[in-house]
Design an enzyme around this catalytic site. Structure first.
Site, PDB file in Angstrom:
ATOM      1  N   SER A 126      34.597  40.359  37.900  1.00 21.09           N
ATOM      2  CA  SER A 126      35.760  39.461  37.915  1.00 21.09           C
ATOM      3  C   SER A 126      36.803  39.935  38.916  1.00 21.09           C
ATOM      4  O   SER A 126      36.958  41.136  39.147  1.00 21.09           O
ATOM      5  CB  SER A 126      36.377  39.437  36.502  1.00 21.09           C
ATOM      6  OG  SER A 126      37.632  38.808  36.513  1.00 21.09           O
ATOM      7  N   TYR A 151      39.703  44.400  28.803  1.00 23.29           N
ATOM      8  CA  TYR A 151      38.647  43.514  29.336  1.00 23.29           C
ATOM      9  C   TYR A 151      38.442  43.814  30.818  1.00 23.29           C
ATOM     10  O   TYR A 151      37.316  44.068  31.251  1.00 23.29           O
ATOM     11  CB  TYR A 151      39.017  42.032  29.136  1.00 23.29           C
ATOM     12  CG  TYR A 151      38.254  41.130  30.078  1.00 23.29           C
ATOM     13  CD1 TYR A 151      38.866  40.616  31.224  1.00 23.29           C
ATOM     14  CD2 TYR A 151      36.916  40.846  29.858  1.00 23.29           C
ATOM     15  CE1 TYR A 151      38.158  39.825  32.113  1.00 23.29           C
ATOM     16  CE2 TYR A 151      36.209  40.051  30.744  1.00 23.29           C
ATOM     17  CZ  TYR A 151      36.839  39.546  31.872  1.00 23.29           C
ATOM     18  OH  TYR A 151      36.122  38.776  32.769  1.00 23.29           O
ATOM     19  N   LYS A 155      35.131  45.665  33.175  1.00 27.59           N
ATOM     20  CA  LYS A 155      34.479  45.161  34.398  1.00 27.59           C
ATOM     21  C   LYS A 155      34.491  46.268  35.470  1.00 27.59           C
ATOM     22  O   LYS A 155      33.497  46.487  36.167  1.00 27.59           O
ATOM     23  CB  LYS A 155      35.184  43.904  34.921  1.00 27.59           C
ATOM     24  CG  LYS A 155      35.021  42.687  34.023  1.00 27.59           C
ATOM     25  CD  LYS A 155      33.545  42.333  33.834  1.00 27.59           C
ATOM     26  CE  LYS A 155      33.356  41.142  32.922  1.00 27.59           C
ATOM     27  NZ  LYS A 155      31.927  40.856  32.638  1.00 27.59           N
ATOM     28  N   TYR A 179      34.081  36.993  40.095  1.00 27.28           N
ATOM     29  CA  TYR A 179      34.484  35.590  39.994  1.00 27.28           C
ATOM     30  C   TYR A 179      35.998  35.469  40.072  1.00 27.28           C
ATOM     31  O   TYR A 179      36.703  36.294  39.483  1.00 27.28           O
ATOM     32  CB  TYR A 179      34.112  34.993  38.631  1.00 27.28           C
ATOM     33  CG  TYR A 179      32.739  35.223  38.124  1.00 27.28           C
ATOM     34  CD1 TYR A 179      32.503  35.179  36.760  1.00 27.28           C
ATOM     35  CD2 TYR A 179      31.659  35.465  38.967  1.00 27.28           C
ATOM     36  CE1 TYR A 179      31.233  35.379  36.244  1.00 27.28           C
ATOM     37  CE2 TYR A 179      30.396  35.676  38.460  1.00 27.28           C
ATOM     38  CZ  TYR A 179      30.183  35.628  37.102  1.00 27.28           C
ATOM     39  OH  TYR A 179      28.927  35.833  36.575  1.00 27.28           O
ATOM     40  N   ASP A 300      50.209  38.380  33.373  1.00 31.04           N
ATOM     41  CA  ASP A 300      49.820  37.438  34.437  1.00 31.04           C
ATOM     42  C   ASP A 300      50.193  37.993  35.808  1.00 31.04           C
ATOM     43  O   ASP A 300      51.312  38.486  35.995  1.00 31.04           O
ATOM     44  CB  ASP A 300      50.527  36.093  34.241  1.00 31.04           C
ATOM     45  CG  ASP A 300      49.723  35.165  33.348  1.00 31.04           C
ATOM     46  OD1 ASP A 300      50.286  34.197  32.839  1.00 31.04           O
ATOM     47  OD2 ASP A 300      48.517  35.424  33.161  1.00 31.04           O
TER      48      ASP A 300
HETATM   49  C1  WQD Z   1      45.449  30.663  34.792  1.00 28.97           C
HETATM   50  C2  WQD Z   1      46.894  30.308  35.050  1.00 28.97           C
HETATM   51  C3  WQD Z   1      48.417  31.217  33.435  1.00 28.97           C
HETATM   52  C4  WQD Z   1      47.011  28.887  30.030  1.00 28.97           C
HETATM   53  C5  WQD Z   1      41.595  35.014  33.081  1.00 28.97           C
HETATM   54  C6  WQD Z   1      40.876  36.339  33.203  1.00 28.97           C
HETATM   55  C7  WQD Z   1      39.748  36.215  34.186  1.00 28.97           C
HETATM   56  C8  WQD Z   1      38.828  35.114  33.719  1.00 28.97           C
HETATM   57  C9  WQD Z   1      39.613  33.808  33.687  1.00 28.97           C
HETATM   58  C10 WQD Z   1      37.077  35.756  32.216  1.00 28.97           C
HETATM   59  C11 WQD Z   1      47.834  31.491  34.804  1.00 28.97           C
HETATM   60  C12 WQD Z   1      48.423  29.700  33.387  1.00 28.97           C
HETATM   61  C13 WQD Z   1      47.148  29.414  31.292  1.00 28.97           C
HETATM   62  C14 WQD Z   1      48.060  28.098  29.475  1.00 28.97           C
HETATM   63  C15 WQD Z   1      49.323  28.389  31.492  1.00 28.97           C
HETATM   64  N1  WQD Z   1      38.331  35.408  32.431  1.00 28.97           N
HETATM   65  N2  WQD Z   1      48.280  29.167  32.018  1.00 28.97           N
HETATM   66  N3  WQD Z   1      49.177  27.886  30.236  1.00 28.97           N
HETATM   67  O1  WQD Z   1      44.575  34.552  33.422  1.00 28.97           O
HETATM   68  O2  WQD Z   1      43.970  33.743  35.771  1.00 28.97           O
HETATM   69  O3  WQD Z   1      42.185  34.706  34.309  1.00 28.97           O
HETATM   70  O4  WQD Z   1      40.684  33.986  32.730  1.00 28.97           O
HETATM   71  O5  WQD Z   1      36.173  35.875  32.990  1.00 28.97           O
HETATM   72  O6  WQD Z   1      39.043  37.428  34.234  1.00 28.97           O
HETATM   73  O7  WQD Z   1      41.794  37.295  33.691  1.00 28.97           O
HETATM   74  O8  WQD Z   1      43.145  32.478  33.768  1.00 28.97           O
HETATM   75  O9  WQD Z   1      43.190  30.207  32.825  1.00 28.97           O
HETATM   76  O10 WQD Z   1      44.213  32.123  31.483  1.00 28.97           O
HETATM   77  O11 WQD Z   1      45.381  31.293  33.506  1.00 28.97           O
HETATM   78  O12 WQD Z   1      50.343  28.190  32.169  1.00 28.97           O
HETATM   79  O13 WQD Z   1      47.997  27.591  28.319  1.00 28.97           O
HETATM   80  O14 WQD Z   1      47.289  29.300  34.126  1.00 28.97           O
HETATM   81  O15 WQD Z   1      49.755  31.711  33.318  1.00 28.97           O
HETATM   82  O16 WQD Z   1      48.892  31.401  35.755  1.00 28.97           O
HETATM   83  P1  WQD Z   1      43.601  33.916  34.341  1.00 28.97           P
HETATM   84  P2  WQD Z   1      43.954  31.488  32.806  1.00 28.97           P
END
Ligand code: WQD
Length: 340
Positions: A126, A151, A155, A179, A300
């Protein structure tokens, strides 16, 4: 044709990769413990390809179970290893669950692969290993930083374990695929993302809000130094991502790899803000999304998107589907799952 083991093959990215493997003529065996997936996904895969993969329910923490599996399937030529716990927030609360499930299982599989005459291994990694990169877009040479969560640490540790094992195992070749943010669903709407409980990730929360399961999306902060104040991510269509796994596996099976441990970033190379993702959803669905801006979410990072040069040039792979394609497929899938 080569027999390939896909661990976590009933999961979100795993199931889409099984479809692409079968489409390319590979024989697929799936191991899944069904802790974060459902057996119905097997029907979805069969409905798309017309072929039902061999499925074995197995918890990879069961070392003797892993040994017995490889004794039975000793003609496996490659493994694509998805099986892992992957919820960032949960990993902070349950670190030992993550270190046991994500690390011991990897060790048990590698021990079996070391016994084979030769083996190709694809590891689901990741972009989280980079943390907040100093330079954007992010290349594979960007420094791996102190993980923001257990987590993410699993990785990083996983990659180190594979690298060290490949160093002393001439029969083993491996690729770690880092990814960015996988989203969307197969266009047939026969398989897609099935988050259990309240979605942690943005896109399933958007589609569940759009269809009325969730009251309103909370946007975690709009005071970041970005074009519209919301965080930037590289959202890659899960089908493009799945195809990259088949290309990477084929690179190893046909000995095109340049060393026996390689890493590739898998993204579109384009960053999108949270508000841009919402706009894309509204455009493809015709639904006005109910959301509100709230405070930042701890952990974040501000911005992450991939430099795709290495994957484009060395894998000969690049994404073909857009953010709108991904949102359209995610919305179609949500409607099918909810029987709308
Ligand atoms: C994306 C953006 C949030 C939810 C994580 C892991 C990564 C992979 C994908 C496993 C951010 C914003 C999110 C919400 C929001 N996981 N958001 N409201 O954190 O980039 O990555 O998930 O493989 O390894 O780190 O993905 O989709 O959680 O967030 O505003 O209800 O959307 O703040 O900016 P993230 P995400």
């Amino acid at each position: 044709m080569n027999k390939i083991l896909v661990t976590g093959g009933l999961g979100f990215i795993g199931s889409h990769t099984v479809v692409e493997l079968q489409t390319k003529g590979y024989e697929v065996v799936i191991i899944d413990d069904l802790s974060n997936s459902s057996i119905e996904v097997l029907d979805g895969i069969t409905a798309i390809t017309g072929k039902t993969p061999v499925f074995e329910k197995l918890d990879l923490k069961d070392k003797s179970g892993v040994e017995a599996f490889f004794a039975k399937h000793n003609d496996i030529k490659g493994v694509i290893h998805f099986a892992a716990s992957k919820a960032v927030g949960e990993s902070v609360k349950e670190p030992l669950l993550y270190y046991e499930n994500n690390i011991s299982t990897l060790v048990y599989i590698l021990k079996e692969l070391k016994k084979l005459p030769e083996a190709s291994f694809i590891f689901s990694s990741s972009c989280t290993v980079y943390g907040q990169a100093d330079e954007l877009p992010i290349t594979e040479n960007a420094p791996v930083k102190q993980a923001e969560s257990p987590y993410g640490n699993t990785k990083q540790i996983g990659e180190e374990i594979i690298k060290d094992t490949c160093k002393i195992s001439p029969n083993l070749k491996a690729i770690a695929l880092r990814y960015f943010n996988p989203i969307g669903a197969h266009d047939s709407a026969k398989i897609g993302e099935l988050p259990i409980g309240v979605p942690q990730n943005l896109v399933p929360f958007i589609t569940q809000t759009g269809i009325g399961i969730r009251e309103e999306l909370s946007v975690f902060g709009d005071d970041y130094p970005t074009s519209d104040g919301t965080c930037v991510r590289d959202y890659i269509h899960v089908v493009d991502l799945a195809k990259a796994h088949v290309v990477a596996l084929n690179r190893l099976l046909t000995n095109k790899n340049k060393s026996n441990y390689e890493t590739f970033n898998l993204g579109t190379g384009k960053g999108s803000t949270v508000l841009e993702v919402i706009k894309a959803f509204e455009k493809v669905s015709g639904v006005k999304l109910n959301y509100k801006i709230v405070g930042r979410r701890a952990g974040d990072i501000i911005s992450a998107y991939a430099d795709t040069t290495k994957a484009n040039e060395e894998l000969g792979w690049k994404t073909e589907l857009s953010l709108e394609d991904a949102m359209r497929s995610a919305w179609k899938w949500e409607q099918v799952v909810r029987g709308k």
